[in-house]
Design a protein around this motif. Structure first.
Motif, PDB file in Angstrom:
ATOM      1  N   ARG A   4      95.879 -12.970 -28.126  1.00 18.94           N
ATOM      2  CA  ARG A   4      94.522 -13.486 -28.083  1.00 18.94           C
ATOM      3  C   ARG A   4      93.833 -13.141 -29.386  1.00 18.94           C
ATOM      4  O   ARG A   4      94.064 -12.095 -29.965  1.00 18.94           O
ATOM      5  N   GLN A   5      92.973 -14.045 -29.796  1.00 23.69           N
ATOM      6  CA  GLN A   5      92.149 -13.782 -30.958  1.00 23.69           C
ATOM      7  C   GLN A   5      90.701 -13.938 -30.539  1.00 23.69           C
ATOM      8  O   GLN A   5      90.351 -14.867 -29.813  1.00 23.69           O
ATOM      9  N   HIS A   6      89.915 -13.021 -31.011  1.00 20.71           N
ATOM     10  CA  HIS A   6      88.503 -13.059 -30.681  1.00 20.71           C
ATOM     11  C   HIS A   6      87.757 -12.469 -31.860  1.00 20.71           C
ATOM     12  O   HIS A   6      88.259 -11.567 -32.524  1.00 20.71           O
ATOM     13  N   GLU A   7      86.555 -12.985 -32.142  1.00 22.20           N
ATOM     14  CA  GLU A   7      85.811 -12.501 -33.305  1.00 22.20           C
ATOM     15  C   GLU A   7      85.299 -11.079 -33.139  1.00 22.20           C
ATOM     16  O   GLU A   7      84.981 -10.411 -34.112  1.00 22.20           O
ATOM     17  N   ARG A   8      85.227 -10.580 -31.916  1.00 24.09           N
ATOM     18  CA  ARG A   8      84.674  -9.248 -31.698  1.00 24.09           C
ATOM     19  C   ARG A   8      85.617  -8.277 -31.010  1.00 24.09           C
ATOM     20  O   ARG A   8      85.652  -7.110 -31.342  1.00 24.09           O
ATOM     21  N   TRP A   9      86.413  -8.722 -30.067  1.00 24.98           N
ATOM     22  CA  TRP A   9      87.195  -7.816 -29.238  1.00 24.98           C
ATOM     23  C   TRP A   9      88.659  -7.773 -29.654  1.00 24.98           C
ATOM     24  O   TRP A   9      89.203  -8.729 -30.163  1.00 24.98           O
ATOM     25  N   CYS A  10      89.281  -6.643 -29.391  1.00 23.52           N
ATOM     26  CA  CYS A  10      90.731  -6.482 -29.538  1.00 23.52           C
ATOM     27  C   CYS A  10      91.334  -6.483 -28.141  1.00 23.52           C
ATOM     28  O   CYS A  10      90.690  -6.071 -27.183  1.00 23.52           O
ATOM     29  N   ARG A  17      91.249  -6.701 -22.472  1.00 22.67           N
ATOM     30  CA  ARG A  17      90.306  -6.409 -23.551  1.00 22.67           C
ATOM     31  C   ARG A  17      90.130  -4.892 -23.678  1.00 22.67           C
ATOM     32  O   ARG A  17      89.987  -4.188 -22.688  1.00 22.67           O
TER      33      ARG A  17
END
Length: 108
Positions: A4-10, A17
């Motif tokens: 998964r790619q997300h601008e805020r979370w790893c 998450r």
């Protein structure tokens, strides 16, 4: 494996998450035999790398969310090698002047 790619979370290897860094961080440090190191220390490294690669203090202040230059300077520690490079810049300029047949640094 879920990616998964997300601008805020790893996300973890199984797609959950990450809300906090805890035991995994401690186990990683132990495996790498790293002592006296906090997760927050990475913020200092990040800031220093930015400055050493040309990011201005104004830009860094905005990127890091600091409200004063004083705080930026507390985080952005320059490596001695970087300071030596900065000092060498003027030495290179002086060498150019000294080698120029049209410019004299000596009084005549």
């Amino acid at each position: 494996m879920v990616e998964r790619q997300h601008e805020r979370w790893c996300f973890t290897y199984d797609g959950r998450r990450m809300d906090r860094v805890g035991s995994a961080w401690k186990r990683s440090l132990a495996r790498a035999v790293i002592t006296n190191f906090r997760f927050h220390d990475l913020r200092h490294t990040w800031a220093s790398w930015h400055v050493m690669n040309g990011t201005s203090l104004q830009e860094l202040m905005e990127l890091g969310g600091w409200k004063s230059y004083e705080m930026v300077l507390r985080y952005a520690h320059l490596a001695p090698e970087h300071l030596a490079e900065a000092a060498a810049r003027i030495e290179r300029q002086l060498e150019i002047v000294e080698q120029s047949p049209t410019i004299s640094l000596r009084q005549q």
